[in-house]
Design a protein around this motif. Structure first.
Motif, PDB file in Angstrom:
ATOM      1  N   ILE A 191       0.828  -1.212   0.000  1.00  0.00           N
ATOM      2  CA  ILE A 191       0.000   0.000   0.000  1.00  0.00           C
ATOM      3  C   ILE A 191       0.857   1.256   0.000  1.00  0.00           C
ATOM      4  O   ILE A 191       0.601   2.205  -0.752  1.00  0.00           O
ATOM      5  N   GLU A 192       1.892   1.269   0.811  1.00  0.00           N
ATOM      6  CA  GLU A 192       2.670   2.496   1.014  1.00  0.00           C
ATOM      7  C   GLU A 192       3.811   2.678   0.021  1.00  0.00           C
ATOM      8  O   GLU A 192       4.166   3.806  -0.306  1.00  0.00           O
ATOM      9  N   SER A 193       4.380   1.581  -0.465  1.00  0.00           N
ATOM     10  CA  SER A 193       5.627   1.684  -1.243  1.00  0.00           C
ATOM     11  C   SER A 193       5.485   1.293  -2.704  1.00  0.00           C
ATOM     12  O   SER A 193       6.478   1.354  -3.441  1.00  0.00           O
ATOM     13  N   THR A 194       4.300   0.876  -3.139  1.00  0.00           N
ATOM     14  CA  THR A 194       4.114   0.469  -4.533  1.00  0.00           C
ATOM     15  C   THR A 194       2.806   1.048  -5.060  1.00  0.00           C
ATOM     16  O   THR A 194       1.931   1.424  -4.277  1.00  0.00           O
ATOM     17  N   PRO A 195       2.639   1.094  -6.385  1.00  0.00           N
ATOM     18  CA  PRO A 195       1.362   1.546  -6.963  1.00  0.00           C
ATOM     19  C   PRO A 195       0.342   0.415  -7.091  1.00  0.00           C
ATOM     20  O   PRO A 195      -0.589   0.506  -7.895  1.00  0.00           O
ATOM     21  N   CYS A 196       0.503  -0.640  -6.310  1.00  0.00           N
ATOM     22  CA  CYS A 196      -0.393  -1.797  -6.404  1.00  0.00           C
ATOM     23  C   CYS A 196      -1.849  -1.354  -6.350  1.00  0.00           C
ATOM     24  O   CYS A 196      -2.245  -0.544  -5.510  1.00  0.00           O
ATOM     25  N   THR A 225      -3.165   5.940   0.801  1.00  0.00           N
ATOM     26  CA  THR A 225      -1.738   5.923   0.477  1.00  0.00           C
ATOM     27  C   THR A 225      -0.886   5.533   1.671  1.00  0.00           C
ATOM     28  O   THR A 225       0.327   5.383   1.541  1.00  0.00           O
ATOM     29  N   SER A 226      -1.508   5.363   2.827  1.00  0.00           N
ATOM     30  CA  SER A 226      -0.771   4.957   4.018  1.00  0.00           C
ATOM     31  C   SER A 226      -1.464   3.765   4.649  1.00  0.00           C
ATOM     32  O   SER A 226      -2.680   3.558   4.503  1.00  0.00           O
ATOM     33  N   ALA A 227      -0.675   2.987   5.368  1.00  0.00           N
ATOM     34  CA  ALA A 227      -1.236   1.839   6.069  1.00  0.00           C
ATOM     35  C   ALA A 227      -2.241   2.292   7.119  1.00  0.00           C
ATOM     36  O   ALA A 227      -3.237   1.608   7.373  1.00  0.00           O
ATOM     37  N   ARG A 228      -1.998   3.451   7.712  1.00  0.00           N
ATOM     38  CA  ARG A 228      -2.910   3.955   8.737  1.00  0.00           C
ATOM     39  C   ARG A 228      -4.297   4.224   8.148  1.00  0.00           C
ATOM     40  O   ARG A 228      -5.321   3.851   8.736  1.00  0.00           O
ATOM     41  N   ALA A 264      -1.006  -8.198  -6.879  1.00  0.00           N
ATOM     42  CA  ALA A 264       0.060  -7.965  -5.903  1.00  0.00           C
ATOM     43  C   ALA A 264       1.360  -8.637  -6.315  1.00  0.00           C
ATOM     44  O   ALA A 264       2.446  -8.209  -5.904  1.00  0.00           O
ATOM     45  N   ASP A 265       1.280  -9.683  -7.133  1.00  0.00           N
ATOM     46  CA  ASP A 265       2.481 -10.377  -7.594  1.00  0.00           C
ATOM     47  C   ASP A 265       3.348  -9.508  -8.492  1.00  0.00           C
ATOM     48  O   ASP A 265       4.534  -9.796  -8.685  1.00  0.00           O
ATOM     49  N   ARG A 266       2.789  -8.429  -9.049  1.00  0.00           N
ATOM     50  CA  ARG A 266       3.582  -7.531  -9.889  1.00  0.00           C
ATOM     51  C   ARG A 266       4.522  -6.667  -9.041  1.00  0.00           C
ATOM     52  O   ARG A 266       5.347  -5.933  -9.580  1.00  0.00           O
ATOM     53  N   HIS A 267       4.362  -6.741  -7.717  1.00  0.00           N
ATOM     54  CA  HIS A 267       5.125  -5.864  -6.833  1.00  0.00           C
ATOM     55  C   HIS A 267       5.776  -6.619  -5.676  1.00  0.00           C
ATOM     56  O   HIS A 267       6.312  -5.986  -4.770  1.00  0.00           O
ATOM     57  N   ASP A 268       5.754  -7.937  -5.709  1.00  0.00           N
ATOM     58  CA  ASP A 268       6.323  -8.729  -4.621  1.00  0.00           C
ATOM     59  C   ASP A 268       6.934  -9.996  -5.198  1.00  0.00           C
ATOM     60  O   ASP A 268       6.248 -10.773  -5.876  1.00  0.00           O
ATOM     61  N   ALA A 269       8.222 -10.214  -4.929  1.00  0.00           N
ATOM     62  CA  ALA A 269       8.939 -11.334  -5.539  1.00  0.00           C
ATOM     63  C   ALA A 269       8.385 -12.688  -5.093  1.00  0.00           C
ATOM     64  O   ALA A 269       8.269 -13.618  -5.896  1.00  0.00           O
ATOM     65  N   GLY A 270       8.030 -12.815  -3.813  1.00  0.00           N
ATOM     66  CA  GLY A 270       7.516 -14.086  -3.326  1.00  0.00           C
ATOM     67  C   GLY A 270       6.179 -14.447  -3.948  1.00  0.00           C
ATOM     68  O   GLY A 270       5.946 -15.599  -4.345  1.00  0.00           O
ATOM     69  N   LEU A 271       5.295 -13.466  -4.057  1.00  0.00           N
ATOM     70  CA  LEU A 271       3.994 -13.713  -4.673  1.00  0.00           C
ATOM     71  C   LEU A 271       4.150 -13.980  -6.172  1.00  0.00           C
ATOM     72  O   LEU A 271       3.426 -14.803  -6.740  1.00  0.00           O
ATOM     73  N   ALA A 272       5.097 -13.283  -6.813  1.00  0.00           N
ATOM     74  CA  ALA A 272       5.346 -13.521  -8.238  1.00  0.00           C
ATOM     75  C   ALA A 272       5.822 -14.948  -8.472  1.00  0.00           C
ATOM     76  O   ALA A 272       5.409 -15.611  -9.432  1.00  0.00           O
ATOM     77  N   GLU A 273       6.675 -15.446  -7.580  1.00  0.00           N
ATOM     78  CA  GLU A 273       7.167 -16.813  -7.722  1.00  0.00           C
ATOM     79  C   GLU A 273       6.036 -17.825  -7.540  1.00  0.00           C
ATOM     80  O   GLU A 273       5.959 -18.834  -8.257  1.00  0.00           O
ATOM     81  N   LEU A 306       5.368  -5.543 -14.144  1.00  0.00           N
ATOM     82  CA  LEU A 306       4.559  -5.564 -15.364  1.00  0.00           C
ATOM     83  C   LEU A 306       3.302  -4.737 -15.160  1.00  0.00           C
ATOM     84  O   LEU A 306       2.585  -4.916 -14.180  1.00  0.00           O
ATOM     85  N   ASP A 307       3.044  -3.812 -16.066  1.00  0.00           N
ATOM     86  CA  ASP A 307       1.808  -3.038 -15.988  1.00  0.00           C
ATOM     87  C   ASP A 307       0.657  -3.961 -16.333  1.00  0.00           C
ATOM     88  O   ASP A 307       0.620  -4.545 -17.413  1.00  0.00           O
ATOM     89  N   ALA A 308      -0.301  -4.047 -15.441  1.00  0.00           N
ATOM     90  CA  ALA A 308      -1.401  -4.998 -15.628  1.00  0.00           C
ATOM     91  C   ALA A 308      -2.686  -4.292 -16.001  1.00  0.00           C
ATOM     92  O   ALA A 308      -3.050  -3.308 -15.381  1.00  0.00           O
TER      93      ALA A 308
END
Length: 301
Positions: free
Chosen positions: A47-52, A69-72, A89-98, A293-295
């Motif tokens: 939420i805070e660090s990516t455009p997910c 734009t913030s976790a709060r 969310a997998d476009r912004h997280d390596a573990g989820l992408a895998e 990847l832009d989805a």
């Protein structure tokens, strides 16, 4: 293989013969290794660090305000009963992408991965169905699933989801399933389902896997035919000014369709076409779950 780990002592052959593309399957504890992939820390970072893409929905009502734009901010809406749905969310997280890539490689299909943070006592969407084969991995808390076979539109595609009939017309029995952290559930494409977090907040990963369809074969062939002079040619005039009678128009088109059908049949009989199609769909599936990847926006579920 990941699918073997998830199935545990259930033979893979049984999964394919009795469940995949046919019937739901729930397995306890065999997804325990995936629990750390989706935590509150994961959701807050996305939420805070990516455009997910973040969708907020409460019992079927979609939040119409601006994306937090913030976790709060997100947590405050979550406390009001809104589920946080982090789409692709997998476009912004390596573990989820895998995770997405492994499922795509083993079962073949394009990936539509979402992370759900659902507050206690609420659900996200009401009764609905998805065109994809859906794999739910519970990573925190618990969720209750109501499942029902779809006899009205059993194999929907994205384009026909808007044609979904009223579920009240179904006469199929309702099945119930509860997932705890480390459990997972497979829901066949088209199956109706209704989801709630009954007594505690819940986090889960939803992986929608869209297998190739016969419609994809048509798209594949069109890409080859678009530069063919035979397929670019203009067809006989159908307007009122045409020199052809109605019977002659019908015969001209009947003959034309017969010839085109024969050409398609010859193309489909070529084993190289099958190999190329298989390679293209496998590649597309793997690319669908890639970092950065832009989805395009998928229909909500």
């Amino acid at each position: 293989m990941l699918i073997d780990t998830l199935l545990g002592d259930l033979p893979r052959s049984t999964f394919f013969q009795e469940h995949y593309l046919q019937q739901p399957l729930a397995r306890p504890s065999t997804a325990a290794s995936l629990v750390e992939l989706a935590t509150w820390a994961t959701a807050e970072r996305l939420i805070e660090s990516t455009p997910c893409d973040l969708l907020l929905v409460r019992d079927g009502e979609v939040w119409s305000g601006q994306r937090p734009t913030s976790a709060r901010e997100a947590r405050a809406l979550h406390a009001e009963g809104y589920s946080l749905v982090l789409r692709h969310a997998d476009r912004h997280d390596a573990g989820l992408a895998e995770l997405g890539r492994r499922l795509s490689a083993e079962l073949q299909g394009t990936v539509n991965l979402q992370l759900y943070c659902t507050p206690a006592g609420h659900g996200s969407f009401g009764w609905h169905c998805d065109p994809e084969e859906v794999f739910i991995f519970q990573t925190l808390g618990a969720k209750r699933y109501l499942l029902r076979q779809n006899t009205l539109n059993p194999t929907p595609v994205h384009e026909t989801l808007t044609d979904a009939p009223d579920i009240s017309r179904e006469r199929t029995p309702v099945q119930e399933c509860r997932l705890e952290a480390g459990d997972w559930l497979y829901i066949p494409g088209g199956y109706w389902h209704h989801v709630t977090a009954p007594e505690q907040e819940s986090i889960s990963i939803s992986v929608g896997l869209m297998p190739p369809t016969a419609l994809d074969v048509l798209d594949y062939l069109r890409a080859q035919l678009v530069r063919s002079r035979d397929w670019q040619r203009r067809l006989p005039v159908l307007g009122h000014a045409s020199p052809l009678s109605d019977a002659e128009k019908m015969e001209a088109y009947r003959t034309l369709f017969q010839g085109l059908g024969g050409e398609l049949q010859r193309m489909l009989a070529d084993p190289r076409q099958a190999l190329r199609f298989m390679a293209l769909t496998a590649s597309a599936g793997l690319k669908s779950s890639a970092i950065g990847l832009d989805a395009p926006r998928k229909p909500e579920r």
